[in-house]
Design a protein around this motif. Structure first.
Motif, PDB file in Angstrom:
ATOM      1  N   ILE A 196       0.836  -1.208   0.000  1.00 60.64           N
ATOM      2  CA  ILE A 196       0.000   0.000   0.000  1.00 60.64           C
ATOM      3  C   ILE A 196       0.866   1.252   0.000  1.00 60.64           C
ATOM      4  CG2 ILE A 196      -1.635   1.344   1.385  1.00 60.64           C
ATOM      5  CD1 ILE A 196      -2.923  -1.268   2.247  1.00 60.64           C
ATOM      6  N   ASN A 197       1.961   1.219   0.757  1.00 59.16           N
ATOM      7  CA  ASN A 197       2.872   2.356   0.769  1.00 59.16           C
ATOM      8  C   ASN A 197       3.460   2.603  -0.620  1.00 59.16           C
ATOM      9  OD1 ASN A 197       4.467   4.400   2.274  1.00 59.16           O
ATOM     10  ND2 ASN A 197       6.194   3.108   1.730  1.00 59.16           N
ATOM     11  N   GLY A 198       3.781   1.521  -1.321  1.00 59.14           N
ATOM     12  CA  GLY A 198       4.277   1.662  -2.690  1.00 59.14           C
ATOM     13  C   GLY A 198       3.221   2.243  -3.617  1.00 59.14           C
ATOM     14  N   VAL A 199       1.968   1.825  -3.439  1.00 52.60           N
ATOM     15  CA  VAL A 199       0.878   2.375  -4.245  1.00 52.60           C
ATOM     16  C   VAL A 199       0.722   3.869  -3.989  1.00 52.60           C
ATOM     17  CG1 VAL A 199      -1.620   2.328  -4.614  1.00 52.60           C
ATOM     18  CG2 VAL A 199      -0.364   0.187  -4.397  1.00 52.60           C
ATOM     19  N   LEU A 200       0.855   4.274  -2.731  1.00 50.57           N
ATOM     20  CA  LEU A 200       0.753   5.697  -2.388  1.00 50.57           C
ATOM     21  C   LEU A 200       1.880   6.504  -3.039  1.00 50.57           C
ATOM     22  CD1 LEU A 200      -0.281   5.484   1.377  1.00 50.57           C
ATOM     23  CD2 LEU A 200      -1.685   6.293  -0.520  1.00 50.57           C
ATOM     24  N   LYS A 201       3.085   5.924  -3.091  1.00 54.35           N
ATOM     25  CA  LYS A 201       4.195   6.631  -3.729  1.00 54.35           C
ATOM     26  C   LYS A 201       3.960   6.786  -5.224  1.00 54.35           C
ATOM     27  CE  LYS A 201       7.786   5.382  -0.370  1.00 54.35           C
ATOM     28  NZ  LYS A 201       9.053   4.637  -0.144  1.00 54.35           N
TER      29      LYS A 201
ATOM     30  N   ARG B  42       4.460  -2.707  15.685  1.00 56.72           N
ATOM     31  CA  ARG B  42       5.125  -2.317  14.438  1.00 56.72           C
ATOM     32  C   ARG B  42       4.113  -2.230  13.298  1.00 56.72           C
ATOM     33  NH1 ARG B  42       7.851  -4.687   9.936  1.00 56.72           N
ATOM     34  NH2 ARG B  42       7.130  -6.775  10.529  1.00 56.72           N
ATOM     35  N   ILE B  43       3.206  -3.200  13.223  1.00 58.57           N
ATOM     36  CA  ILE B  43       2.175  -3.197  12.186  1.00 58.57           C
ATOM     37  C   ILE B  43       1.263  -1.979  12.345  1.00 58.57           C
ATOM     38  CG2 ILE B  43       0.174  -4.430  11.262  1.00 58.57           C
ATOM     39  CD1 ILE B  43       2.850  -5.693  10.579  1.00 58.57           C
ATOM     40  N   TRP B  44       0.883  -1.688  13.582  1.00 64.80           N
ATOM     41  CA  TRP B  44      -0.002  -0.553  13.839  1.00 64.80           C
ATOM     42  C   TRP B  44       0.683   0.769  13.472  1.00 64.80           C
ATOM     43  CZ3 TRP B  44      -5.044  -0.385  14.561  1.00 64.80           C
ATOM     44  CH2 TRP B  44      -5.620   0.810  14.997  1.00 64.80           C
ATOM     45  N   ALA B  45       1.969   0.872  13.773  1.00 64.19           N
ATOM     46  CA  ALA B  45       2.717   2.088  13.406  1.00 64.19           C
ATOM     47  C   ALA B  45       2.783   2.236  11.879  1.00 64.19           C
ATOM     48  CB  ALA B  45       4.118   2.042  14.005  1.00 64.19           C
ATOM     49  N   MET B  46       2.984   1.136  11.163  1.00 60.63           N
ATOM     50  CA  MET B  46       2.992   1.179   9.700  1.00 60.63           C
ATOM     51  C   MET B  46       1.627   1.623   9.168  1.00 60.63           C
ATOM     52  SD  MET B  46       5.076  -2.340   8.788  1.00 60.63           S
ATOM     53  CE  MET B  46       4.846  -2.117   7.013  1.00 60.63           C
ATOM     54  N   LEU B  47       0.570   1.106   9.789  1.00 60.88           N
ATOM     55  CA  LEU B  47      -0.782   1.470   9.365  1.00 60.88           C
ATOM     56  C   LEU B  47      -1.029   2.958   9.569  1.00 60.88           C
ATOM     57  CD1 LEU B  47      -3.680   0.859   8.502  1.00 60.88           C
ATOM     58  CD2 LEU B  47      -4.161   0.159  10.870  1.00 60.88           C
ATOM     59  N   GLU B  48      -0.666   3.481  10.738  1.00 60.50           N
ATOM     60  CA  GLU B  48      -0.881   4.900  11.015  1.00 60.50           C
ATOM     61  C   GLU B  48      -0.046   5.768  10.079  1.00 60.50           C
ATOM     62  OE1 GLU B  48      -3.121   6.363  13.299  1.00 60.50           O
ATOM     63  OE2 GLU B  48      -3.837   4.311  13.022  1.00 60.50           O
ATOM     64  N   SER B  49       1.173   5.326   9.772  1.00 62.96           N
ATOM     65  CA  SER B  49       2.014   6.079   8.840  1.00 62.96           C
ATOM     66  C   SER B  49       1.376   6.132   7.458  1.00 62.96           C
ATOM     67  CB  SER B  49       3.403   5.444   8.763  1.00 62.96           C
ATOM     68  OG  SER B  49       4.211   6.104   7.804  1.00 62.96           O
ATOM     69  N   ASN B  50       0.853   5.002   7.000  1.00 66.62           N
ATOM     70  CA  ASN B  50       0.183   4.971   5.702  1.00 66.62           C
ATOM     71  C   ASN B  50      -1.067   5.835   5.698  1.00 66.62           C
ATOM     72  OD1 ASN B  50       2.004   3.343   4.391  1.00 66.62           O
ATOM     73  ND2 ASN B  50       0.837   1.466   4.600  1.00 66.62           N
ATOM     74  N   ARG B  51      -1.797   5.836   6.812  1.00 62.74           N
ATOM     75  CA  ARG B  51      -3.011   6.653   6.883  1.00 62.74           C
ATOM     76  C   ARG B  51      -2.667   8.143   6.843  1.00 62.74           C
ATOM     77  NH1 ARG B  51      -5.880   6.602  11.284  1.00 62.74           N
ATOM     78  NH2 ARG B  51      -7.880   6.999  10.274  1.00 62.74           N
TER      79      ARG B  51
END
Length: 308
Positions: free
Chosen positions: A146-151, A218-227
């Motif tokens: 998802i982060n790659g899609v956002l980029k 770690r997963i939750w931090a990744m999720l919040e960063s993506n959001r």
């Protein structure tokens, strides 16, 4: 469907859409409480932890990264539920649809990893630990995607493809909402599991659950960063779309202002009354010259006012 695996004396039973005979079989073999068997017959709406004398019953929901796996069939679920029955020498997992990550874990898991920090004694809690860490690892892969899609969306937003990005950003938002809905209760459930496990397993298992909670954080931090990235990108996309829309509306407004006097002239000379020069053979050329003069005047005014 029931699948049974043996890891150095620890039994892992995986049930996919279990039938009544299969549930009756494991209930008799492992003395599973009837209340738990009743809950295993169908999906549950919430995650939870229950402690019984012979096992711990745990329910967790995991999101499905739709954008990673492509479009799903109509009516397919956005999350997948896994029920865990954790005994001292057995682990039972139950789910109600095929879960690829469980099959991947079963194919790649090395039983030597069940060594409890050098101790001779092992228990099914260690098998649960490795399985859940693998499941969280799959979620990390989905969030990285998802982060790659956002980029990619960011590059397209600034390449004049704002309108095309509206649908893509909506799909990303759907996935992020699914992740948040499924994972928001994991921390309290894992904390409860860590508490009841002290009564069921030895104190050494507390370390492994701490590692699981760390993986969840770690997963939750990744999720919040993506959001946060998504929110900023959506705001930027909407701002650029708004600017383009305003520019388009400005052009249409200026064109309407420029041609309004011309429409007024044609309406005036179109009235069914006696008008000056109406009988003149040059009246057509006069009206045409008047319209062209007014057109040039309005264009000059628009240029002077910097409307165009």
């Amino acid at each position: 469907m029931l699948t049974r695996r043996d890891y150095k004396g620890l039994i892992w039973i995986d049930l996919e859409s279990p039938t009544e005979p299969e549930l009756a079989e494991i209930a008799s073999e492992y003395k599973i409480h009837p209340l738990v068997i009743g809950e295993l017959t169908q999906p549950s709406l919430r995650s939870k932890v229950d402690l019984y004398s012979e096992f711990i019953y745990l329910i967790l929901h995991f999101p499905i990264c739709q954008i990673f796996y492509g479009k799903q069939t109509a009516g397919s679920s956005d999350t997948e539920e896994i029920d865990f029955v954790i005994g001292r020498e057995f682990l039972i997992t139950t789910h109600y649809q095929p879960i690829t990550s469980i099959g991947e874990f079963a194919a790649s898991f090395n039983p030597n990893h069940l060594e409890d920090r050098g101790k001779d004694k092992t228990h099914a809690g260690l098998l649960f630990y490795h399985l859940v860490r693998h499941l969280y690892g799959v979620l990390a892969t989905g969030l990285d995607y998802i982060n790659g899609v956002l980029k990619q969306a960011e590059r397209k937003v600034f390449a004049d493809q704002e309108r095309a990005m509206v649908t893509l950003l909506a799909e990303v938002n759907r996935n992020l909402l699914d992740f948040r809905w499924a994972l928001k209760h994991h921390r309290e459930v894992l904390d409860s599991l860590q508490s009841v496990s002290r009564e069921f397993f030895d104190d050494g298992f507390h370390y492994y659950l701490g590692a699981v909670i760390g993986e969840y954080n770690r997963i939750w931090a990744m999720l919040e960063s993506n959001r946060e990235t998504f929110a900023d990108l959506r705001e930027t996309n909407e701002s650029l779309l708004s600017i383009k829309t305003n520019e388009t509306m400005k052009v249409f407004t200026v064109v309407a202002v420029i041609f309004f006097p011309l429409a007024l002239v044609t309406q005036f000379f179109g009235m069914n009354v006696a008008l000056p020069l109406a009988d003149s053979p040059y009246s057509y050329y006069f009206v045409l010259a008047l319209m062209l003069a007014m057109l040039f005047i309005m264009l000059a005014l628009a240029k002077y006012r910097r409307w165009l």
